[in-house]
Scaffold this active site. Structure first.
Site, short mmCIF file in Angstrom:
data_model
loop_
_atom_site.label_atom_id
_atom_site.label_comp_id
_atom_site.label_asym_id
_atom_site.label_seq_id
_atom_site.Cartn_x
_atom_site.Cartn_y
_atom_site.Cartn_z
N ASN A 92 0.94 0.62 -6.17
CA ASN A 92 0.42 1.86 -5.60
C ASN A 92 0.97 2.33 -4.40
O ASN A 92 0.91 1.31 -3.43
CB ASN A 92 -1.34 1.84 -5.64
CG ASN A 92 -1.63 1.69 -7.11
OD1 ASN A 92 -1.09 2.32 -8.01
ND2 ASN A 92 -2.80 1.04 -7.28
N HIS A 105 1.98 -4.85 -1.84
CA HIS A 105 1.62 -5.68 -2.97
C HIS A 105 1.75 -5.11 -4.21
O HIS A 105 1.63 -4.03 -4.37
CB HIS A 105 0.09 -5.90 -2.64
CG HIS A 105 -0.78 -4.65 -2.89
ND1 HIS A 105 -1.12 -3.98 -1.66
CD2 HIS A 105 -1.56 -4.09 -3.85
CE1 HIS A 105 -1.84 -2.91 -1.98
NE2 HIS A 105 -2.04 -2.89 -3.30
N HIS A 107 0.48 -5.27 -8.12
CA HIS A 107 -0.45 -5.87 -9.09
C HIS A 107 0.04 -6.36 -10.30
O HIS A 107 1.10 -5.85 -11.03
CB HIS A 107 -1.45 -4.50 -9.50
CG HIS A 107 -2.24 -3.78 -8.61
ND1 HIS A 107 -3.44 -4.20 -8.43
CD2 HIS A 107 -1.96 -2.93 -7.58
CE1 HIS A 107 -3.93 -3.45 -7.10
NE2 HIS A 107 -3.09 -2.56 -6.89
#
Ligand code: 5GP
Ligand code: ZN
Length: 120
Positions: A92, A105, A107
């Site tokens: 995101n 990051h 996911h």
């Protein structure tokens, strides 16, 4: 300086072990830990230890590090035994796209029927 730890960053604090997390893998440059609010049977976050605001910023500043994050995601998938059933990797980027923690990051989502994960 690019990549330096940020005092107010949640994931920098997890990397520094100032906030606890369930770590599943660690290398010199990356950390993988379970998401506190899992959206799938396997929901792991893989982060570079260096602070960058999003994945593209990592790739632009340190392409090798971006590759290491992806390679680690693959190793987590193998260890979690979702590599054969399949998994999704999601970055995101920006609050309008649902990013809430501004430390890069990815996911890793896998397991289950593979459909409820589409929410993320
Ligand atoms: P984003 O919405 O920025 O793509 O993802 C941030 C993720 O971090 C969310 O899925 C959220 O559940 C997770 N998260 C937020 N706070 C914590 C925490 O303190 N520990 C862990 N392990 N995950 C967190
Ligand atoms: Zn950070």
């Amino acid at each position: 300086m690019a990549g330096e730890a940020q005092a107010d960053c949640l994931f920098c604090k997890i990397v520094a072990r100032e906030i606890p997390a369930t770590v599943v893998r660690e290398t010199d440059t990356t950390l993988a830990f379970r998401d506190i609010n899992p959206q799938a049977p396997t929901h792991v976050l893989v982060v570079p230890k260096a602070h960058y605001p999003n994945a593209a910023a990592v790739a632009q500043a340190e392409p090798e590090l971006a590759g290491q994050v992806l390679a680690e995601a693959g190793r987590v998938a193998q260890e979690e035994k979702v590599d054969e059933s399949g998994y999704r990797l999601i970055f995101n980027t920006g609050s309008g796209a649902g990013q809430t923690v501004f430390h890069a990051h990815v996911h890793l989502l896998g397991g289950g029927d593979g459909m409820h994960e589409r929410l993320l």
